[in-house]
Scaffold this active site. Structure first.
Site, short mmCIF file in Angstrom:
data_model
loop_
_atom_site.label_atom_id
_atom_site.label_comp_id
_atom_site.label_asym_id
_atom_site.label_seq_id
_atom_site.Cartn_x
_atom_site.Cartn_y
_atom_site.Cartn_z
N GLN A 101 0.84 -1.20 0.00
CA GLN A 101 0.00 0.00 0.00
C GLN A 101 0.89 1.26 0.00
O GLN A 101 1.77 1.39 0.85
CB GLN A 101 -0.89 -0.01 1.24
CG GLN A 101 -1.93 1.09 1.23
CD GLN A 101 -2.75 1.15 2.49
OE1 GLN A 101 -2.20 1.20 3.59
NE2 GLN A 101 -4.06 1.16 2.36
N TYR A 173 -5.28 10.64 3.99
CA TYR A 173 -3.94 10.94 3.48
C TYR A 173 -4.03 11.75 2.16
O TYR A 173 -5.12 12.09 1.72
CB TYR A 173 -3.13 9.65 3.31
CG TYR A 173 -2.82 8.99 4.64
CD1 TYR A 173 -2.42 9.77 5.73
CD2 TYR A 173 -2.94 7.63 4.83
CE1 TYR A 173 -2.14 9.19 6.97
CE2 TYR A 173 -2.66 7.04 6.06
CZ TYR A 173 -2.26 7.83 7.13
OH TYR A 173 -1.99 7.27 8.34
N ARG A 225 -7.79 2.19 -2.40
CA ARG A 225 -8.58 2.20 -1.15
C ARG A 225 -9.17 3.59 -0.93
O ARG A 225 -8.51 4.60 -1.19
CB ARG A 225 -7.70 1.80 0.04
CG ARG A 225 -8.57 1.43 1.24
CD ARG A 225 -7.84 0.74 2.36
NE ARG A 225 -8.80 -0.01 3.15
CZ ARG A 225 -8.57 -0.51 4.34
NH1 ARG A 225 -7.39 -0.36 4.91
NH2 ARG A 225 -9.52 -1.18 4.98
C1 LIG Z 1 -2.98 -1.70 13.98
C2 LIG Z 1 -3.71 -1.31 12.73
C3 LIG Z 1 -3.01 -0.73 11.70
C4 LIG Z 1 -3.68 -0.36 10.52
N1 LIG Z 1 -2.96 0.17 9.48
C5 LIG Z 1 -3.57 0.44 8.30
C6 LIG Z 1 -2.83 0.84 7.17
O1 LIG Z 1 -1.59 0.91 7.18
N2 LIG Z 1 -3.51 1.13 6.04
C7 LIG Z 1 -4.87 1.03 5.96
O2 LIG Z 1 -5.44 1.32 4.90
N3 LIG Z 1 -5.59 0.60 7.01
C8 LIG Z 1 -4.98 0.28 8.16
N4 LIG Z 1 -5.71 -0.23 9.21
C9 LIG Z 1 -7.13 -0.54 9.01
C10 LIG Z 1 -7.28 -2.01 8.58
O3 LIG Z 1 -6.79 -2.20 7.26
C11 LIG Z 1 -8.76 -2.48 8.64
O4 LIG Z 1 -9.50 -1.66 7.79
C12 LIG Z 1 -9.29 -2.36 10.05
O5 LIG Z 1 -8.44 -3.02 10.95
C13 LIG Z 1 -10.72 -2.95 10.19
O6 LIG Z 1 -10.73 -4.32 10.04
P1 LIG Z 1 -10.82 -5.32 11.32
O7 LIG Z 1 -12.04 -5.01 12.10
O8 LIG Z 1 -10.86 -6.67 10.68
O9 LIG Z 1 -9.58 -5.08 12.13
C14 LIG Z 1 -5.07 -0.58 10.40
C15 LIG Z 1 -5.76 -1.18 11.46
C16 LIG Z 1 -5.09 -1.54 12.61
C17 LIG Z 1 -5.88 -2.21 13.71
#
Ligand SMILES: Cc1cc2nc3c(=O)[nH]c(=O)nc-3n(C[C@H](O)[C@H](O)[C@H](O)COP(=O)(O)O)c2cc1C
Length: 309
Positions: A101, A173, A225
């Site tokens: 990404q 972003y 995204r």
């Molecule tokens: C620790 C953490 C780091 C994340 N980093 C990113 C990221 O780098 N880029 C992004 O688009 N989303 C990021 N997210 C969002 C996740 O891609 C995802 O959309 C989010 O965790 C919801 O899904 P879940 O309920 O299965 O955790 C992050 C989420 C968490 C918990």
């Protein structure tokens, strides 16, 4: 439901996801201070790459001055390629496709994270959060340079052996900052109308595709995204998002990825509207969008979903 999860998905560019499970990008903050790959990062991804059709490696900065947090991963210079190559190989050896990404923090950055540099954005409007720093408005030639930086980082991903990139147009972003009427108050060809606010995303997608073609990788996956709505006023609403997706669909996008904290999320703007955003999207999409797979995410509970369908 079980059958669908293990069904393959064909992408427009001829690539196939072997099943419908993808590891979402999640920032680990485990890179070296300069953004290069650590052994810990390789182990973390290798452990998780046995099963999902693709692993999307966490947000990776394209510009040395575009970091959103400490320990961020970078694809901003050629000396990062050997580390990125190890990372891509470790994922692919376990059987998943390796995607990465790409982002620029824009006004979500800060001088502390970026060697004292003032953050940049479409306009000089601060993000609505504590301690936000006023960004500097990009000059037109600097906008062109940012587009090149996305293309350069994509070329590094190709050289490192990644199967594709996910352009991070979500989570406020830089790509989102150009599309948002809150952060983009420009009155030139890069802002003003919704059409003009879409131009930056269009040009980035176009340039990344051109780079893939030049590199002989017409099957390089390009995902996008997006955050479907913003609470800021003025902010992105669902109609705007449909406009963005319809526009990008005419470019070679291989998948769209919702960024929502819960796959069952309803509108955060119109709280009386009970329709799930994903259902709203499925109802509104036209034939061009139907040809492009979407990724949903957030609080997935497969047992509960199975009972619902
Ligand atoms: C620790 C953490 C780091 C994340 N980093 C990113 C990221 O780098 N880029 C992004 O688009 N989303 C990021 N997210 C969002 C996740 O891609 C995802 O959309 C989010 O965790 C919801 O899904 P879940 O309920 O299965 O955790 C992050 C989420 C968490 C918990």
């Amino acid at each position: 439901m079980t059958k669908q999860i293990f069904e393959a998905v064909n992408l427009k560019n001829g690539q196939t996801f072997e099943n419908r499970l993808v590891m979402a990008p999640m920032t680990t903050q485990c890179s070296f201070h300069d953004g290069s790959v650590t052994d810990e990062l390789i182990k973390y991804y290798a452990t998780r790459a046995d099963g999902p059709a693709a692993v999307i490696v966490e947000s990776t900065f394209i510009d040395n001055y575009g970091r959103a947090f400490e320990g961020a991963l970078g694809a901003d210079s050629d000396d990062k390629i050997p580390g990125l190559r190890k990372l891509a190989s470790a994922i692919k050896e376990k059987g998943s496709k390796a995607l990465i990404q790409l982002y620029h923090a824009g006004r979500m950055g800060s001088p502390e994270l970026n060697m004292g540099r003032q953050p940049i954005s479409a306009s000089n409007i601060k993000a609505l959060r504590d301690n936000a720093v006023e960004p500097r408005t990009l000059e037109i030639d600097e906008i062109e340079a940012q587009i090149e930086l996305f293309a350069d980082a994509s070329r590094r991903a190709m050289e490192a052996g990644f199967d594709g990139v996910e352009l991070h147009g979500a989570n406020t972003y830089l790509l989102q900052q150009f599309f948002s009427p809150h952060s983009n108050r420009r009155e030139d060809e890069w802002g003003g109308s919704r059409e003009s606010r879409t131009t930056f995303a269009e040009r980035v997608v176009e340039k990344v595709k051109e780079t893939a073609e030049e590199y002989g990788k017409s099957d390089f996956i390009i995902g996008y995204r997006f955050s479907p709505e913003e609470l800021e006023e003025p902010g992105i609403n669902f109609d705007d998002t449909m406009y963005l997706l319809n526009t990008l669909a005419e470019y070679p996008i291989d998948y769209f990825h919702f960024s929502i904290n819960n796959w069952q999320r309803t509108s955060i703007i119109d709280t009386d509207d009970e329709e799930l955003l994903i259902d709203k999207y499925l109802r509104a999409r036209n034939s061009s969008l139907k040809a492009i797979p979407i990724m949903g995410q957030g609080v997935l509970n497969l047992r509960k979903m199975h009972k619902m369908h």
